[in-house]
Design a protein around this motif. Structure first.
Motif, PDB file in Angstrom:
ATOM      1  N   UNK A 110     -65.532  27.111  50.258  1.00  0.00           N
ATOM      2  CA  UNK A 110     -66.216  26.516  49.601  1.00  0.00           C
ATOM      3  C   UNK A 110     -67.206  25.507  50.763  1.00  0.00           C
ATOM      4  N   UNK A 111     -68.624  25.582  50.434  1.00  0.00           N
ATOM      5  CA  UNK A 111     -69.233  25.500  50.666  1.00  0.00           C
ATOM      6  C   UNK A 111     -70.159  23.782  49.917  1.00  0.00           C
ATOM      7  N   UNK A 112     -71.278  23.633  50.850  1.00  0.00           N
ATOM      8  CA  UNK A 112     -71.739  22.983  49.872  1.00  0.00           C
ATOM      9  C   UNK A 112     -73.626  23.524  49.912  1.00  0.00           C
ATOM     10  N   UNK A 113     -74.458  23.084  49.088  1.00  0.00           N
ATOM     11  CA  UNK A 113     -75.722  23.072  48.984  1.00  0.00           C
ATOM     12  C   UNK A 113     -76.617  21.921  48.174  1.00  0.00           C
ATOM     13  N   UNK A 114     -76.634  21.733  48.369  1.00  0.00           N
ATOM     14  CA  UNK A 114     -77.428  20.374  47.715  1.00  0.00           C
ATOM     15  C   UNK A 114     -78.387  19.765  48.232  1.00  0.00           C
ATOM     16  N   UNK A 115     -79.812  19.134  47.544  1.00  0.00           N
ATOM     17  CA  UNK A 115     -80.119  18.284  48.560  1.00  0.00           C
ATOM     18  C   UNK A 115     -81.161  17.311  46.942  1.00  0.00           C
ATOM     19  N   UNK A 116     -82.254  16.756  47.823  1.00  0.00           N
ATOM     20  CA  UNK A 116     -82.660  16.010  46.870  1.00  0.00           C
ATOM     21  C   UNK A 116     -84.646  15.924  47.601  1.00  0.00           C
TER      22      UNK A 116
ATOM     23  N   UNK B  46     -76.901  13.736  50.320  1.00  0.00           N
ATOM     24  CA  UNK B  46     -76.141  13.862  49.008  1.00  0.00           C
ATOM     25  C   UNK B  46     -75.093  15.287  49.355  1.00  0.00           C
ATOM     26  N   UNK B  47     -76.077  16.128  50.153  1.00  0.00           N
ATOM     27  CA  UNK B  47     -75.275  17.391  50.344  1.00  0.00           C
ATOM     28  C   UNK B  47     -73.644  16.927  51.259  1.00  0.00           C
ATOM     29  N   UNK B  48     -73.665  15.595  52.199  1.00  0.00           N
ATOM     30  CA  UNK B  48     -73.113  15.324  53.526  1.00  0.00           C
ATOM     31  C   UNK B  48     -71.960  14.354  52.610  1.00  0.00           C
ATOM     32  N   UNK B  49     -72.858  13.532  51.814  1.00  0.00           N
ATOM     33  CA  UNK B  49     -71.297  12.374  51.006  1.00  0.00           C
ATOM     34  C   UNK B  49     -70.851  13.586  49.954  1.00  0.00           C
TER      35      UNK B  49
ATOM     36  N   UNK C 200     -76.690  22.105  44.206  1.00  0.00           N
ATOM     37  CA  UNK C 200     -77.626  21.113  43.210  1.00  0.00           C
ATOM     38  C   UNK C 200     -78.621  20.320  43.640  1.00  0.00           C
ATOM     39  N   UNK C 201     -78.702  19.646  42.975  1.00  0.00           N
ATOM     40  CA  UNK C 201     -79.677  18.172  43.829  1.00  0.00           C
ATOM     41  C   UNK C 201     -79.644  16.975  42.781  1.00  0.00           C
ATOM     42  N   UNK C 202     -79.730  16.320  42.853  1.00  0.00           N
ATOM     43  CA  UNK C 202     -80.686  14.538  42.148  1.00  0.00           C
ATOM     44  C   UNK C 202     -81.991  13.679  43.452  1.00  0.00           C
ATOM     45  N   UNK C 203     -82.084  13.414  42.410  1.00  0.00           N
ATOM     46  CA  UNK C 203     -83.260  12.630  42.750  1.00  0.00           C
ATOM     47  C   UNK C 203     -83.102  11.242  42.030  1.00  0.00           C
TER      48      UNK C 203
END
Lengths: 410, 86
Positions: free
Chosen positions: A101-107, A146-149, A192-195
């Motif tokens: 399972x991986x993570x693709x996440x950014x801001x 975001x990704x590493x948290x 996903x993503x967050x801002x």
């Protein structure tokens, strides 16, 4: 061999609500999440645009201090939606920590709130002998915070992709996550993503004369994508996450399948970093359709980028028309919550999934009188009941980056 | 003025409670093992120690704190730094 990729869980925290029920309620009742801009004691006095897509309701974050200590506001948002996605999906811990399972996440740019605190220390003129810059400020503010948290909180050990391409951040996250699963590199990806609330971004767009200023006293009436009186975009905050899984794996474990990702494209205009570019957009759509192995007439819904800027909407309408003529429903979801920047792609994807499930299309809000230059496409001006089999979500970013995600009802 | 050990312990108890959400740690508890108190926390704690001491610590002095594991050892470290500082 290429794998089939499905979405098995999703969650969004947006100016129009947290989670499916609240968001659907806002969409069906035409409720806007745009509110007056808050006084930030720094930039707000100098910004002409006095509106913001705001999460103004309380959100409870039940995280341990060992996790909280490396999180700025943007990581709180990100971890919250991912927590909800993992709870919804019911993945077991062995799989979560398996490396599959991986993570693709950014801001857009990590946590500007924390960055601002660091600068305050340096520029306040304070002669305080004790540093007020925290040991964890970098971890809280860095661009991949975001990704590493997320990986830290849930013990995820697979691939980490942390896109940071402004308004295409989270659509790229989904697209790159899709490719990870499609080509068998990972079995599942959280994307996903967050801002967070940030006036720096508003100031930047304000300086470029791209922000809405004519509706400061009536925030809910802006932005107005494709509308004659539109006067610019409205910056917003939010977060969203989707779980992408390889189809057979999802089916075997009895997961709910919310939709399939059947195509993704990403390209660059290859020139100007700001100006909208019809050729670039058309090429993105063409590549997206090619990736999904479908024809233009197969598409039932286009979620347009539609920020509400004067030229951006015209160019996008022209590009859509050149490929789809006036046969496909087009809606602009930023009209409800403003432009949530790095988060818009995933929020619009999640809303497209909701509309697919419920069989309706939310209209572009505030679209009272369509601009003649945007009128050649099939705008949704009132809520319509409609079966959506295939939806196309398109997003464009500063830097000339374009993305197109294609979703299919399963 | 020499810092009393009792005062240092009281201050540490307050700091651990307020800043690290660790309530009444035993003086000989291994903070890393028992409470996940890591190197990041140690750096944060040094800022608080500087406030107790009333003067900033040098980089070399801070590095000396990285091996400290218990409240008892933190007290010893503060008293040693106070002596050096004076």
């Amino acid at each position: 061999m290429e794998k089939k990729v499905v979405i098995t869980a999703c969650s969004a925290l947006t100016p129009i609500g947290h989670g499916k029920q609240q968001i659907l309620h806002s969409l069906k009742n035409g409720l806007s999440g745009v509110k007056p801009l808050c006084d930030d004691g720094l930039l707000s006095d100098y910004i002409h645009s006095k509106v913001f897509g705001t999460i103004d309701y309380p959100v409870e974050f039940d995280f341990k201090r060992s996790h909280r200590k490396t999180m700025g506001p943007v990581a709180f948002y990100a971890c919250q939606v991912v927590k909800e996605v993992l709870e919804q999906a019911g993945l077991d811990d062995d799989f979560i920590t398996s490396g599959r399972l991986g993570v693709a996440f950014g801001s857009t740019h990590g946590s500007p709130t924390i960055q601002r605190n660091i600068y305050k220390t340096f520029f306040s003129g304070s002669k305080d002998q004790f540093s007020t810059v925290s040991a964890v400020d970098y971890l809280k503010s860095m661009v991949h915070t975001t990704a590493v948290n997320i990986t830290k909180m849930f013990g995820i050990t697979g691939r980490v992709i942390s896109s940071s391409t402004a308004c295409t951040t989270s659509s790229q996250s989904i697209g790159f996550g899709y490719e990870m699963v499609k080509f068998g590199i990972q079995d599942a990806m959280i994307c996903g993503g967050a801002d967070e609330y940030d006036t720096t971004t508003v100031a930047v767009f304000d300086n470029l004369l791209a922000c809405s200023t004519a509706f400061n006293d009536t925030p809910n009436l802006t932005p107005r994508p494709f509308e004659a009186r539109r006067d610019g975009l409205v910056v917003g905050e939010g977060a969203g996450a989707v779980l992408l899984e390889e189809y057979n794996r999802a089916k075997k474990r009895g997961a709910d399948i919310l939709g399939e990702v059947i195509g993704f494209s990403c390209n660059n205009n290859g020139g100007d970093l700001i100006l909208p570019n019809a050729k670039g957009i058309k090429e993105t759509i063409r590549l997206g359709l090619e990736s999904a192995k479908i024809k233009a007439e197969d598409v039932d819904l286009i979620s347009a980028h539609a920020t509400g800027t004067k030229m951006g909407d015209v160019i996008e309408a022209q590009a859509i028309h050149s490929i789809f003529s006036d046969t496909v429903h087009v809606t602009g979801l930023k009209s409800y919550m403003g432009h949530t920047m790095g988060t818009c792609g995933v929020i619009e994807t999640i809303i497209a999934l909701y509309m697919m499930e419920k069989g309706f299309i939310a209209p572009t809000l505030n679209l009272e009188k369509i601009d003649k230059r945007c009128a050649m496409i099939k705008h949704v001006t009132d809520l319509v009941d409609s079966e959506i089999r295939i939806a196309l979500v398109q997003n464009f970013a500063f830097g000339g980056v374009n993305t197109c995600l294609i979703l299919k009802k399963v | 003025m020499k810092l009393e050990r009792e005062y240092i312990l009281k201050e540490l108890s307050r700091i651990f409670n307020e800043k690290f959400e660790i309530k009444n740690p035993g003086v000989d508890d291994d903070l890393r093992e028992e409470y996940e108190f890591d190197s990041i926390d140690a750096i944060e704690l040094l800022v608080e120690i500087e406030k107790i001491l009333g003067f900033p610590l040098s980089q070399e002095q801070k590095k000396m704190a990285m091996e400290v594991r218990t409240i008892e050892q933190i007290c010893d470290y503060i008293q040693r730094m106070e002596y050096v500082g004076v």
